[in-house]
Scaffold this active site. Structure first.
Site, mmCIF file in Angstrom:
data_model
loop_
_atom_site.group_PDB
_atom_site.id
_atom_site.type_symbol
_atom_site.label_atom_id
_atom_site.label_comp_id
_atom_site.label_asym_id
_atom_site.label_seq_id
_atom_site.Cartn_x
_atom_site.Cartn_y
_atom_site.Cartn_z
ATOM 1 N N ASP A 253 0.850 -1.192 0.000
ATOM 2 C CA ASP A 253 0.000 0.000 0.000
ATOM 3 C C ASP A 253 0.892 1.251 0.000
ATOM 4 O O ASP A 253 1.831 1.357 0.812
ATOM 5 C CB ASP A 253 -0.860 -0.056 1.282
ATOM 6 N N HIS A 254 0.635 2.182 -0.883
ATOM 7 C CA HIS A 254 1.366 3.463 -0.952
ATOM 8 C C HIS A 254 2.888 3.328 -0.962
ATOM 9 O O HIS A 254 3.574 3.878 -0.101
ATOM 10 C CB HIS A 254 0.962 4.381 0.213
ATOM 11 N N ASP B 118 2.919 5.113 -5.412
ATOM 12 C CA ASP B 118 2.193 6.363 -5.157
ATOM 13 C C ASP B 118 3.130 7.531 -5.448
ATOM 14 O O ASP B 118 3.918 7.948 -4.600
ATOM 15 C CB ASP B 118 1.702 6.403 -3.710
ATOM 16 N N HIS C 106 -7.766 9.568 4.212
ATOM 17 C CA HIS C 106 -7.245 8.570 5.149
ATOM 18 C C HIS C 106 -7.457 9.026 6.583
ATOM 19 O O HIS C 106 -7.370 10.216 6.876
ATOM 20 C CB HIS C 106 -5.742 8.373 4.930
ATOM 21 N N THR D 50 -8.212 2.301 9.195
ATOM 22 C CA THR D 50 -8.587 2.925 10.473
ATOM 23 C C THR D 50 -9.672 2.143 11.233
ATOM 24 O O THR D 50 -9.565 1.974 12.455
ATOM 25 C CB THR D 50 -9.083 4.366 10.196
HETATM 26 P P1 13P Z 1 -8.585 4.386 6.126
HETATM 27 O O1 13P Z 1 -7.517 4.401 7.177
HETATM 28 O O2 13P Z 1 -9.397 5.598 6.076
HETATM 29 O O3 13P Z 1 -9.404 3.142 6.230
HETATM 30 O O4 13P Z 1 -7.821 4.305 4.703
HETATM 31 C C1 13P Z 1 -7.052 3.183 4.384
HETATM 32 C C2 13P Z 1 -6.357 3.354 3.099
HETATM 33 O O5 13P Z 1 -6.838 3.988 2.186
HETATM 34 C C3 13P Z 1 -5.055 2.695 2.944
HETATM 35 O O6 13P Z 1 -4.414 3.059 1.768
#
Ligand code: 13P
Length: 285
Positions: A81-82, A103, A179, A232
């Site tokens: 992720d990212h 990203d 986020h 989250t």
């Molecule tokens: P949240 O923390 O808002 O669920 O977002 C997670 C996210 O987009 C991870 O890339």
């Protein structure tokens, strides 16, 4: 069974649902998601941020997810992720991730295209899928911080050019989510999702989806979102259950007893999301 990001999202695209992409950083979170996916027969993406990899180690994350994928008979993808750092992305590809996100969204379009293209070339040469981002999603995800003022919606025409030029497999778009924890109700631009989906042929990704009302997420899926990221809300379930248990059992020192209710709470949260995304019962193997 581990599959690539492209495979898991292609099935979602063909059948009109979204795959839940849940952030992981320890064994209990991975087990909680796997349990939910297994119970509901749902394809699922387990994703680790660079911060999660720093915390747990890329080898631990990869081994835990591979063990899970061997045990649980639903399609699973191990995704970065990212990814903002070339070396970090290479480390994940070498370790056995089946999908990575580059990203480069903080850069201008041309530079975002250049950096993304380079990752696509390398990742595709070893059968790994690539997600990229265009537009700037607000909020905080580990070390990536985008203020409200910096956040910008994705322009559909730029998205079309970006996808054509980069050959990327899925696209994260900025449509009003952020986020982290929301201060008010997020305003998600459903028409923008529809418009991007009309001009872009690859699956679209919604980040910052914790705390977004379920009727809005359902509309987003109907508009063309095929991957929904949740971090989250899982953290909140984990922390809430640990705090409640410790408050009731202040003398307990056994980590297993403290973490077991947290794992169960996270499974419940993930199951709830899977049902909203429409991925329950969609495991194809
Ligand atoms: P949240 O923390 O808002 O669920 O977002 C997670 C996210 O987009 C991870 O890339």
């Amino acid at each position: 069974m581990l599959v690539t990001g492209k495979q898991i999202l292609q099935h979602a695209d063909e059948h009109g649902y979204a795959v839940g992409a849940f952030n992981v950083n320890n064994m209990e979170i991975i087990q909680a998601i796997a349990q939910a996916a297994d119970d509901l027969r749902a394809p699922v993406i387990l994703q680790a941020s660079q911060g999660a990899i720093k915390y747990a180690g890329v080898d631990y994350i990869t081994s835990l997810v591979k063990t899970t994928a061997d045990r649980i008979d639903v399609p699973m993808t191990l995704h970065l992720d990212h990814g903002t750092d070339f070396e970090e992305i290479m480390k994940c590809i070498r370790s056995g991730f089946t999908s990575v996100m580059i990203d480069a969204s903080k850069h201008e379009l041309d530079e975002n295209i250049r950096l993304t293209k380079e990752i696509v070339r390398i990742a595709h040469s070893v059968g790994v899928s690539v997600e990229a981002e265009i537009g700037k999603i607000g909020g905080t995800e580990d070390q990536i911080v985008v203020s409200d003022a910096e956040a910008t919606y994705t322009d559909p025409e730029e998205a079309r050019i970006f996808v054509e030029e980069t050959g990327v497999d899925s696209l994260a778009i900025a449509v009003g989510t952020a986020h982290g924890v929301y201060k008010g109700e997020p305003k998600v631009d459903i028409d923008r999702i529809k418009e991007i989906d009309r001009v872009v042929s690859i699956p679209l990704v919604l980040h910052g989806s914790s705390g977004v009302p379920y009727n809005i997420l359902e509309k987003a899926v109907a508009a063309g979102i095929r991957k929904i990221n949740i971090d989250t809300d899982i953290r909140a379930s984990f922390a809430g259950a640990v705090k409640a248990f410790v408050a009731e059992n202040p003398d307990e020192i056994d980590p297993r007893k403290i973490l077991k209710p947290a794992r169960a709470a996270m499974t419940d949260t993930v199951k709830e999301k899977i049902k909203v995304f429409g991925s329950d019962g969609k495991a194809w193997k």
